[in-house]
Design an enzyme around this catalytic site. Sequence first.
Site, PDB file in Angstrom:
ATOM      1  N   CYS A  48       5.571  -5.713   1.544  1.00  0.00           N
ATOM      2  CA  CYS A  48       5.750  -4.709   1.775  1.00  0.00           C
ATOM      3  C   CYS A  48       4.927  -3.734   2.158  1.00  0.00           C
ATOM      4  O   CYS A  48       5.707  -3.920   3.419  1.00  0.00           O
ATOM      5  CB  CYS A  48       5.502  -4.019   0.164  1.00  0.00           C
ATOM      6  SG  CYS A  48       5.990  -2.405  -0.002  1.00  0.00           S
ATOM      7  N   TYR A  49       4.036  -2.782   2.168  1.00  0.00           N
ATOM      8  CA  TYR A  49       3.412  -2.355   3.766  1.00  0.00           C
ATOM      9  C   TYR A  49       2.604  -3.432   4.991  1.00  0.00           C
ATOM     10  O   TYR A  49       2.989  -3.336   5.847  1.00  0.00           O
ATOM     11  CB  TYR A  49       2.392  -1.823   3.341  1.00  0.00           C
ATOM     12  CG  TYR A  49       1.343  -0.462   4.547  1.00  0.00           C
ATOM     13  CD1 TYR A  49       2.134   0.379   4.490  1.00  0.00           C
ATOM     14  CD2 TYR A  49      -0.191  -0.969   4.366  1.00  0.00           C
ATOM     15  CE1 TYR A  49       1.445   0.895   5.622  1.00  0.00           C
ATOM     16  CE2 TYR A  49      -0.001  -0.411   5.709  1.00  0.00           C
ATOM     17  CZ  TYR A  49       0.966   0.490   6.002  1.00  0.00           C
ATOM     18  OH  TYR A  49      -0.347   1.307   7.022  1.00  0.00           O
ATOM     19  N   LYS A  74     -11.741 -14.097 -15.155  1.00  0.00           N
ATOM     20  CA  LYS A  74     -12.222 -14.223 -16.827  1.00  0.00           C
ATOM     21  C   LYS A  74     -11.405 -15.979 -16.701  1.00  0.00           C
ATOM     22  O   LYS A  74     -11.797 -16.381 -17.698  1.00  0.00           O
ATOM     23  CB  LYS A  74     -11.722 -13.149 -17.420  1.00  0.00           C
ATOM     24  CG  LYS A  74     -11.818 -13.564 -18.995  1.00  0.00           C
ATOM     25  CD  LYS A  74     -13.358 -12.437 -19.582  1.00  0.00           C
ATOM     26  CE  LYS A  74     -13.802 -12.918 -19.886  1.00  0.00           C
ATOM     27  NZ  LYS A  74     -15.058 -12.381 -20.928  1.00  0.00           N
ATOM     28  N   GLU A  97       4.358 -11.556  -6.320  1.00  0.00           N
ATOM     29  CA  GLU A  97       2.808 -11.207  -6.839  1.00  0.00           C
ATOM     30  C   GLU A  97       2.830 -10.515  -8.671  1.00  0.00           C
ATOM     31  O   GLU A  97       2.237 -11.706  -9.108  1.00  0.00           O
ATOM     32  CB  GLU A  97       1.607 -10.499  -6.648  1.00  0.00           C
ATOM     33  CG  GLU A  97       1.933  -9.541  -6.363  1.00  0.00           C
ATOM     34  CD  GLU A  97       2.622  -8.714  -5.379  1.00  0.00           C
ATOM     35  OE1 GLU A  97       3.204  -9.305  -4.361  1.00  0.00           O
ATOM     36  OE2 GLU A  97       2.035  -8.004  -4.849  1.00  0.00           O
ATOM     37  N   ASP A 148     -19.352 -15.488 -20.773  1.00  0.00           N
ATOM     38  CA  ASP A 148     -19.444 -15.048 -19.066  1.00  0.00           C
ATOM     39  C   ASP A 148     -20.936 -15.426 -18.910  1.00  0.00           C
ATOM     40  O   ASP A 148     -21.436 -15.506 -17.968  1.00  0.00           O
ATOM     41  CB  ASP A 148     -19.139 -13.153 -18.354  1.00  0.00           C
ATOM     42  CG  ASP A 148     -18.124 -13.073 -19.173  1.00  0.00           C
ATOM     43  OD1 ASP A 148     -16.687 -13.594 -18.400  1.00  0.00           O
ATOM     44  OD2 ASP A 148     -17.597 -11.895 -18.560  1.00  0.00           O
ATOM     45  N   HIS A 174       7.765  -6.761  -4.128  1.00  0.00           N
ATOM     46  CA  HIS A 174       5.927  -8.613  -4.967  1.00  0.00           C
ATOM     47  C   HIS A 174       7.015  -9.442  -4.991  1.00  0.00           C
ATOM     48  O   HIS A 174       6.983 -10.154  -6.174  1.00  0.00           O
ATOM     49  CB  HIS A 174       5.253  -6.891  -5.665  1.00  0.00           C
ATOM     50  CG  HIS A 174       5.281  -5.573  -4.858  1.00  0.00           C
ATOM     51  ND1 HIS A 174       3.449  -5.255  -4.050  1.00  0.00           N
ATOM     52  CD2 HIS A 174       5.824  -4.709  -4.436  1.00  0.00           C
ATOM     53  CE1 HIS A 174       4.066  -4.693  -3.776  1.00  0.00           C
ATOM     54  NE2 HIS A 174       4.593  -3.523  -3.988  1.00  0.00           N
ATOM     55  N   SER A 217     -25.791 -12.551 -23.597  1.00  0.00           N
ATOM     56  CA  SER A 217     -25.234 -11.810 -25.290  1.00  0.00           C
ATOM     57  C   SER A 217     -24.877 -13.808 -25.631  1.00  0.00           C
ATOM     58  O   SER A 217     -23.738 -13.212 -26.636  1.00  0.00           O
ATOM     59  CB  SER A 217     -24.043 -10.867 -24.719  1.00  0.00           C
ATOM     60  OG  SER A 217     -23.127 -12.038 -23.622  1.00  0.00           O
ATOM     61  N   GLY A 218     -24.337 -14.308 -25.030  1.00  0.00           N
ATOM     62  CA  GLY A 218     -23.699 -15.439 -26.104  1.00  0.00           C
ATOM     63  C   GLY A 218     -21.987 -15.361 -25.598  1.00  0.00           C
ATOM     64  O   GLY A 218     -20.931 -16.076 -25.990  1.00  0.00           O
ATOM     65  N   GLY A 219     -21.503 -14.904 -25.302  1.00  0.00           N
ATOM     66  CA  GLY A 219     -20.427 -14.249 -24.255  1.00  0.00           C
ATOM     67  C   GLY A 219     -20.000 -15.172 -24.269  1.00  0.00           C
ATOM     68  O   GLY A 219     -21.177 -15.688 -22.782  1.00  0.00           O
ATOM     69  N   GLY A 222       0.934  -1.315   0.407  1.00  0.00           N
ATOM     70  CA  GLY A 222       0.473  -0.039   0.027  1.00  0.00           C
ATOM     71  C   GLY A 222       1.071   1.172  -0.108  1.00  0.00           C
ATOM     72  O   GLY A 222       1.778   1.203   0.578  1.00  0.00           O
TER      73      GLY A 222
END
Length: 514
Positions: free
Chosen positions: A79-80, A370, A167, A222, A165, A218-220, A54
């Site tokens: 870190c923080y 996603k 990550e 998700d 970090h 929508s067919g997407g 942070g």
Amino acid sequence: MSDIWIVDFGSQYTQLITRKARELGYSSVIVTFEGACEKLNSGEKPMGFILSGGPQSVFEDDSDYSVIFNTKLPVLGICYGMQIISQYFGGVVERGEQGEYGHAEVHAESGFSFPNMPSNFNVWMSHFDHVSAAPDKFKVILKSNNNLISGIRDKDQKIMALQFHPEVNHTEFGNEMLEYFFKDVAGLKCNWSNEAMLEGCIKEVEEVKGSKVLCAFSGGVDSLVAATIAHKVIGDDLYCFFVDNGLLRPQDYHHIELLKKETPLNIEVIDAKELFYSKLANLSDPEDKRKAIGKTFIEVFETKVHEFEASHGFKFDHLLQGTLYPDVIESISPHKKGGKSVTIKSHHNVGGLPERMNLKLLEPLKFLFKDEVRKLGEAVSLEHDWVYRHPFPGPGIGIRVLGEIKPDYVRMVQESDQILFEELKKANVYEDCWQAFTVLLPVKTVGVKGDARAYEEVICIRIVNSTDGMTATWTNFSHEFLSKVSNRITNEVKGITRVVYDITSKPPGTIEWE
Ligand code: XMP
């Protein structure tokens, strides 16, 4: 299932920590410090904590972290988070004169080594303050090459802290260090897998069993994955409504036909092309177009659903949405540490729909990213090609015809987009990019077609690589490939004499042109 709570102190990398933890097999969710306190007070317990980085300084922080440390659960500080741990346990944190950002080399202190890693490696630092003396009982495990303490550990209390970090991809062996914390320091067992994800989503849908559920489909990826999972639980109590706004690509129409044939989903197609075109007439400002498309969508959807309810003699109770975790997380601002808890953003394309139609939201994917939704899609046996479709914005071709939208301009984008799509598939590079599409530019240029002078429109090809759409780089596909697409577009799409390729990354550009 218990999770690791990633306590967010406003780091720009908090989402990444969650993703990495899950990739390594540990269920994790993001919480604010205040949220963590509330959850602990109400009796909930995590598997452990990760205190994020942070931008603030522990010298301006008077929060009482005993609520976390008194649990005696494992803690990783980044870190923080490392400075919080050091200060809490009696170490010395020194105020930094200047921030340290970027690459640094660190080495393992003698007598210590992470498994399967060299003792010297590069890391990504971003901080002001640093720890100048580790707390009693803590062992210094890493130092930077300019002799600053970069990692400490107390195995008895299951605590580890890193000044950099682990990550981010710029840090070498980040996964190995995180894995070391989860396994060797915290002694945790893996609990995150496709099965666990599916179980969580199914549980969410089971809570609405017996009610009628509506899905703006929508067919997407998700909405397809959300609908498929919901259908497994509630079957034909799920109704998917697909609005044809006339701003779709040939591949979208084809996809919907395929899904109607090959899935058990109940899909109603609403043809509203003419209405959308009439509402868009004379609008050329991108925001005006977006608003008109969103508003018309809600009108059409609402009218159709009410007609459907009247003719079927029931009312819908829930609206199923494919909301993902990044839509849900709103990282707290550094200046509001401990202030606001996580808020949920309304979906920017159909904002206001649930309130207006008096529907409760059902969002089974709201804890997933996603790539996890794609894995889940495959786990429920959806076709690979359906699950790996590129994202397509709600306003569709409406924001890919720059300026005023006319049916003939929409046709030019539809035909050119189809050519690009076919060539990407043929060359087997569709999945080598995040999005690939064509845009109609509102300029006319001179050309020669046959023996005649032409004065026609320009199509721009946009192909980008990205992991989440937040940043992107333009994709460097071969000239041969681009040339083939360009030749086909100028030969086959009536009204186009010129094709250009967009070589702008994001930032400074955005992915879409409008
Ligand atoms: P930009 O253009 O902001 O796009 O770099 C980032 C991602 O968001 C998509 N996008 C939208 N999606 N409604 C949507 O559902 C919109 O109005 C919209 N605008 C952009 C874009 O396609 C990319 O994936």
